[in-house]
Design a protein around this motif. Structure first.
Motif, PDB file in Angstrom:
ATOM      1  N   ASP A 100      36.034  62.983  34.874  1.00 53.39           N
ATOM      2  CA  ASP A 100      35.139  64.082  35.260  1.00 53.39           C
ATOM      3  C   ASP A 100      35.166  65.195  34.208  1.00 53.39           C
ATOM      4  N   ILE A 101      36.346  65.488  33.708  1.00 54.58           N
ATOM      5  CA  ILE A 101      36.502  66.535  32.692  1.00 54.58           C
ATOM      6  C   ILE A 101      35.820  66.120  31.394  1.00 54.58           C
ATOM      7  N   LYS A 102      36.031  64.879  30.976  1.00 58.26           N
ATOM      8  CA  LYS A 102      35.426  64.382  29.734  1.00 58.26           C
ATOM      9  C   LYS A 102      33.903  64.365  29.801  1.00 58.26           C
ATOM     10  N   GLU A 103      33.354  64.159  30.978  1.00 56.11           N
ATOM     11  CA  GLU A 103      31.893  64.071  31.143  1.00 56.11           C
ATOM     12  C   GLU A 103      31.196  65.420  31.089  1.00 56.11           C
ATOM     13  N   ASP A 104      31.934  66.517  31.241  1.00 51.84           N
ATOM     14  CA  ASP A 104      31.319  67.834  31.312  1.00 51.84           C
ATOM     15  C   ASP A 104      31.355  68.516  29.939  1.00 51.84           C
ATOM     16  N   PRO A 105      30.187  68.740  29.319  1.00 52.28           N
ATOM     17  CA  PRO A 105      30.149  69.386  28.003  1.00 52.28           C
ATOM     18  C   PRO A 105      30.813  70.767  27.976  1.00 52.28           C
ATOM     19  N   ALA A 106      30.811  71.468  29.105  1.00 52.80           N
ATOM     20  CA  ALA A 106      31.433  72.793  29.173  1.00 52.80           C
ATOM     21  C   ALA A 106      32.958  72.724  29.040  1.00 52.80           C
TER      22      ALA A 106
END
Length: 146
Positions: A100-106
């Motif tokens: 989930d963290i890796k998928e979020d550009p932010a």
């Protein structure tokens, strides 16, 4: 920095173990990396951190508070490394996975991704708020040292 991430292998010391310690908390010892140790030296009482299950789970499962600042780690014969004490504050209702963290550009610049081998790493305030929301926390807990 007022926010941190603590990685632990759940089979060695998991979130349930941390919860059982209650307000007394537990020392975060055994760190033998200079950068992770320096991160702990920078911690102040009242700082908050994510409790991250590493290995197979790879997800943020809880929030902890620093209750004792850096002091010598009695398990380190060399005397070079220290530890802090942390207590459980809150369980993350919807654990936030590494995927989930890796998928979020932010979150692309998060230390967890850039320095993935560190067992203790800083978390920027904007990352903290975003992950707390992703984790289903109704109110984002804020560090006393913000």
């Amino acid at each position: 920095m007022a926010y941190w991430l603590f990685k632990s292998e759940p089979s060695t010391w998991g979130w349930d173990d941390q919860l059982k310690r209650g307000a007394k908390g537990e020392h975060w010892d055994g760190v033998r990396n200079y950068q992770a140790n320096n991160n702990m030296k920078a911690m102040k009482k009242g700082d908050l951190g994510f409790f991250y299950h590493s290995v197979d789970e790879k997800r943020i499962v809880g929030i902890v508070e620093v209750i004792k600042e850096h002091y010598p780690d009695d398990s380190d014969a060399s005397g070079r490394f220290g530890m802090v004490d942390i207590k459980a504050v809150e369980t993350v209702p919807d654990p936030v996975s590494l995927a989930d963290i890796k998928e979020d550009p932010a979150l692309a610049e998060m230390a967890l991704l850039k320095q993935s081998r560190l067992s203790v790493s800083p978390v920027r305030a904007e990352e903290w708020k975003l992950i707390c929301k992703k984790g289903g926390l109704k109110k984002v807990p804020l560090s006393k040292n913000k």
